[in-house]
Design a protein around this motif. Sequence first.
Motif, PDB file in Angstrom:
ATOM      1  N   LEU A  26      -2.277 -16.302  -4.464  1.00  0.00           N
ATOM      2  CA  LEU A  26      -1.350 -15.613  -5.364  1.00  0.00           C
ATOM      3  C   LEU A  26      -0.260 -14.913  -4.564  1.00  0.00           C
ATOM      4  O   LEU A  26      -0.546 -14.001  -3.791  1.00  0.00           O
ATOM      5  N   PRO A  27       1.007 -15.302  -4.726  1.00  0.00           N
ATOM      6  CA  PRO A  27       2.091 -14.626  -3.998  1.00  0.00           C
ATOM      7  C   PRO A  27       2.265 -13.196  -4.520  1.00  0.00           C
ATOM      8  O   PRO A  27       2.198 -12.949  -5.730  1.00  0.00           O
ATOM      9  N   LEU A  28       2.485 -12.279  -3.599  1.00  0.00           N
ATOM     10  CA  LEU A  28       2.713 -10.881  -3.956  1.00  0.00           C
ATOM     11  C   LEU A  28       4.038 -10.422  -3.357  1.00  0.00           C
ATOM     12  O   LEU A  28       4.345 -10.725  -2.206  1.00  0.00           O
ATOM     13  N   LEU A  29       4.782  -9.691  -4.139  1.00  0.00           N
ATOM     14  CA  LEU A  29       5.990  -9.027  -3.669  1.00  0.00           C
ATOM     15  C   LEU A  29       5.865  -7.588  -4.126  1.00  0.00           C
ATOM     16  O   LEU A  29       5.872  -7.309  -5.325  1.00  0.00           O
ATOM     17  N   LEU A  30       5.711  -6.684  -3.175  1.00  0.00           N
ATOM     18  CA  LEU A  30       5.454  -5.284  -3.489  1.00  0.00           C
ATOM     19  C   LEU A  30       6.541  -4.411  -2.884  1.00  0.00           C
ATOM     20  O   LEU A  30       6.864  -4.540  -1.699  1.00  0.00           O
ATOM     21  N   ALA A  31       7.085  -3.527  -3.680  1.00  0.00           N
ATOM     22  CA  ALA A  31       8.059  -2.567  -3.162  1.00  0.00           C
ATOM     23  C   ALA A  31       7.334  -1.527  -2.333  1.00  0.00           C
ATOM     24  O   ALA A  31       6.221  -1.122  -2.665  1.00  0.00           O
ATOM     25  N   SER A  32       7.949  -1.129  -1.251  1.00  0.00           N
ATOM     26  CA  SER A  32       7.383  -0.018  -0.485  1.00  0.00           C
ATOM     27  C   SER A  32       7.462   1.223  -1.359  1.00  0.00           C
ATOM     28  O   SER A  32       8.457   1.444  -2.046  1.00  0.00           O
ATOM     29  N   PRO A  33       6.427   2.035  -1.341  1.00  0.00           N
ATOM     30  CA  PRO A  33       6.411   3.198  -2.244  1.00  0.00           C
ATOM     31  C   PRO A  33       7.403   4.272  -1.818  1.00  0.00           C
ATOM     32  O   PRO A  33       7.749   4.391  -0.650  1.00  0.00           O
ATOM     33  N   PRO A  37      12.856   1.839  -2.795  1.00  0.00           N
ATOM     34  CA  PRO A  37      13.125   1.302  -1.460  1.00  0.00           C
ATOM     35  C   PRO A  37      13.923   0.005  -1.532  1.00  0.00           C
ATOM     36  O   PRO A  37      13.965  -0.661  -2.560  1.00  0.00           O
ATOM     37  N   LEU A  38      14.514  -0.314  -0.415  1.00  0.00           N
ATOM     38  CA  LEU A  38      15.214  -1.586  -0.288  1.00  0.00           C
ATOM     39  C   LEU A  38      14.355  -2.610   0.432  1.00  0.00           C
ATOM     40  O   LEU A  38      14.778  -3.729   0.647  1.00  0.00           O
ATOM     41  N   ASP A  39      13.173  -2.186   0.827  1.00  0.00           N
ATOM     42  CA  ASP A  39      12.278  -3.103   1.520  1.00  0.00           C
ATOM     43  C   ASP A  39      10.951  -3.177   0.784  1.00  0.00           C
ATOM     44  O   ASP A  39      10.762  -2.529  -0.242  1.00  0.00           O
ATOM     45  N   GLY A  40      10.058  -3.968   1.287  1.00  0.00           N
ATOM     46  CA  GLY A  40       8.767  -4.091   0.638  1.00  0.00           C
ATOM     47  C   GLY A  40       7.841  -4.973   1.447  1.00  0.00           C
ATOM     48  O   GLY A  40       8.070  -5.212   2.627  1.00  0.00           O
ATOM     49  N   TRP A  41       6.800  -5.426   0.788  1.00  0.00           N
ATOM     50  CA  TRP A  41       5.787  -6.258   1.411  1.00  0.00           C
ATOM     51  C   TRP A  41       5.743  -7.602   0.689  1.00  0.00           C
ATOM     52  O   TRP A  41       5.795  -7.657  -0.528  1.00  0.00           O
ATOM     53  N   ILE A  42       5.639  -8.652   1.459  1.00  0.00           N
ATOM     54  CA  ILE A  42       5.434  -9.984   0.913  1.00  0.00           C
ATOM     55  C   ILE A  42       4.105 -10.470   1.466  1.00  0.00           C
ATOM     56  O   ILE A  42       3.840 -10.349   2.661  1.00  0.00           O
ATOM     57  N   GLY A  43       3.270 -10.993   0.605  1.00  0.00           N
ATOM     58  CA  GLY A  43       1.983 -11.481   1.062  1.00  0.00           C
ATOM     59  C   GLY A  43       1.425 -12.508   0.100  1.00  0.00           C
ATOM     60  O   GLY A  43       2.030 -12.812  -0.928  1.00  0.00           O
ATOM     61  N   THR A  44       0.279 -13.013   0.452  1.00  0.00           N
ATOM     62  CA  THR A  44      -0.433 -13.971  -0.392  1.00  0.00           C
ATOM     63  C   THR A  44      -1.877 -13.535  -0.496  1.00  0.00           C
ATOM     64  O   THR A  44      -2.568 -13.418   0.520  1.00  0.00           O
ATOM     65  N   LEU A  45      -2.291 -13.279  -1.708  1.00  0.00           N
ATOM     66  CA  LEU A  45      -3.659 -12.886  -1.973  1.00  0.00           C
ATOM     67  C   LEU A  45      -4.497 -14.163  -2.006  1.00  0.00           C
ATOM     68  O   LEU A  45      -4.238 -15.057  -2.813  1.00  0.00           O
ATOM     69  N   ASP A  46      -5.487 -14.268  -1.123  1.00  0.00           N
ATOM     70  CA  ASP A  46      -6.250 -15.509  -0.998  1.00  0.00           C
ATOM     71  C   ASP A  46      -7.058 -15.830  -2.245  1.00  0.00           C
ATOM     72  O   ASP A  46      -7.053 -16.970  -2.713  1.00  0.00           O
ATOM     73  N   LEU A  47      -7.778 -14.837  -2.773  1.00  0.00           N
ATOM     74  CA  LEU A  47      -8.653 -15.096  -3.905  1.00  0.00           C
ATOM     75  C   LEU A  47      -8.790 -13.839  -4.753  1.00  0.00           C
ATOM     76  O   LEU A  47      -9.046 -12.758  -4.226  1.00  0.00           O
ATOM     77  N   LEU A  48      -8.606 -13.995  -6.045  1.00  0.00           N
ATOM     78  CA  LEU A  48      -8.826 -12.922  -7.013  1.00  0.00           C
ATOM     79  C   LEU A  48      -9.811 -13.466  -8.037  1.00  0.00           C
ATOM     80  O   LEU A  48      -9.577 -14.533  -8.617  1.00  0.00           O
TER      81      LEU A  48
END
Length: 137
Positions: free
Chosen positions: A40-47, A58-69
């Motif tokens: 699952l692709p995730l795009l999270l704003a930095s708090p 914020p103007l930045d954040g985190w991009i990741g991939t959740l392997d399994l939910l």
Amino acid sequence: AAPPDAAAQLQLERDLERLLASDLWRRRLELEPAVLARELPLLLASPTAPEVGVTEPPLDGWIGTLDLLYRDPASGELVVADFKSDRVDDAAAEAAKVATYGPQLRLYGAAVAAAFAAARPPRLELWLLARDRIVEL
């Protein structure tokens, strides 16, 4: 990209055989009906951090991939699982991996809790493929 050399190909085949014979693979197959998402692709704003004066988005954040939910079939709780293929030879190396990957997994858990408006945060699991073991955070 160049194709893998013979030694790399052989190691990949051995790793795949070990995975397919593992308890983790059997667990993964058992969970299939309870899976909500894979990769699952995730795009999270930095708090924001009002305590230090950062109150604007914020103007930045985190991009990741959740392997399994998945939703635990026994308890019904949400579970975020992150797979790691790193070499882990002993308990000390395992603790180091938990320390290294724990913050990432906690961030994913917070994102899932917010997305599902969950009353409880999800359970967090680090699946250490080389040790054929699940570590709960």
